[in-house]
Design a protein around this motif. Sequence first.
Motif, PDB file in Angstrom:
ATOM      1  N   VAL B  57      57.731  62.548  21.653  1.00  0.00           N
ATOM      2  CA  VAL B  57      57.602  61.156  21.224  1.00  0.00           C
ATOM      3  C   VAL B  57      58.852  60.708  20.464  1.00  0.00           C
ATOM      4  CG1 VAL B  57      56.263  59.581  19.791  1.00  0.00           C
ATOM      5  CG2 VAL B  57      55.108  61.271  21.218  1.00  0.00           C
ATOM      6  N   SER B  58      59.384  61.588  19.646  1.00  0.00           N
ATOM      7  CA  SER B  58      60.616  61.267  18.938  1.00  0.00           C
ATOM      8  C   SER B  58      61.720  60.945  19.944  1.00  0.00           C
ATOM      9  CB  SER B  58      61.018  62.445  18.062  1.00  0.00           C
ATOM     10  OG  SER B  58      62.260  62.216  17.449  1.00  0.00           O
ATOM     11  N   GLU B  59      61.793  61.775  20.954  1.00  0.00           N
ATOM     12  CA  GLU B  59      62.781  61.577  22.013  1.00  0.00           C
ATOM     13  C   GLU B  59      62.547  60.240  22.737  1.00  0.00           C
ATOM     14  OE1 GLU B  59      65.413  62.876  23.158  1.00  0.00           O
ATOM     15  OE2 GLU B  59      65.513  61.972  25.157  1.00  0.00           O
ATOM     16  N   TYR B  60      61.315  59.944  23.054  1.00  0.00           N
ATOM     17  CA  TYR B  60      60.991  58.680  23.735  1.00  0.00           C
ATOM     18  C   TYR B  60      61.424  57.488  22.902  1.00  0.00           C
ATOM     19  CZ  TYR B  60      58.119  60.783  27.423  1.00  0.00           C
ATOM     20  OH  TYR B  60      57.672  61.479  28.511  1.00  0.00           O
ATOM     21  N   LEU B  61      61.115  57.548  21.620  1.00  0.00           N
ATOM     22  CA  LEU B  61      61.456  56.427  20.757  1.00  0.00           C
ATOM     23  C   LEU B  61      62.965  56.261  20.646  1.00  0.00           C
ATOM     24  CD1 LEU B  61      58.695  56.936  18.087  1.00  0.00           C
ATOM     25  CD2 LEU B  61      58.922  54.985  19.631  1.00  0.00           C
TER      26      LEU B  61
END
Lengths: 99, 99
Positions: B57-61
């Motif tokens: 999710v960090s990567e997606y954001l």
Amino acid sequence: MDQVEVFKALSNKTRLQILNWLKQPEASFPEQAVYGYAHGICVGQIQQKTGLTQSTVSEYLSTLQRVGLVKATRVGQWTYYQRNEEAFAELSQLIQSEI
Amino acid sequence: MDQVEVFKALSNKTRLQILNWLKQPEASFPEQAVYGYAHGICVGQIQQKTGLTQSTVSEYLSTLQRVGLVKATRVGQWTYYQRNEEAFAELSQLIQSEI
DNA sequence: AAGATATATCGACTTTTCTCGATATGCCAA
DNA sequence: TTGGCATATCGAGAAAAGTCGATATATCTT
């Protein structure tokens, strides 16, 4: 209209380029003047302009058609592709209101 | 605005979902009421709701931010994310006029 | 019917994306 | 300054997309 699939189809430089060319078929594909532009542009013309192989371009066009961004018309041994402007309008709306 | 990169960022169900949630932060993340919505929603809240791992999710954001679709604000140990509506307006326009 | 041409499909290989677990970094509290 | 959270980054394996050459299919011409 499958959002993810449409965006995937648009996630490629060459496919965007093709769509852009198809906005002004006469200007982008003068070679086809002889045959007319009634149903769009045939695969071969598009392929030449991209510089990629026939199979790749055929695949790209079928991807664009599958998600509805272009329409295909078979006439004899040629398949003509043209933009589906309704799809672009819908997509623009989608981005404004749903995404 | 790099068109291909923006469309790539939008070519993922979860990322689209996150953008959608961020349209209505209060409704989508009531748990964060206590901390307010001034700068958006923090990574942890979003992660929980997706069910994916923290790193994903960090990567997606960060992908969404890199292409400009969201804005990030660091406050203490939290990073809050919110939509960048200008980018969506621009994208909608782009589809109408350039693509 | 045979050959030629345009397009589509297949199989393979390379590159990119997805997603995770592990680890690093930054910030806060005691 | 040590420990505890929140987030970011790294490395890796699996899945998907990009791209090609070869081959199949459809249509036209003769």
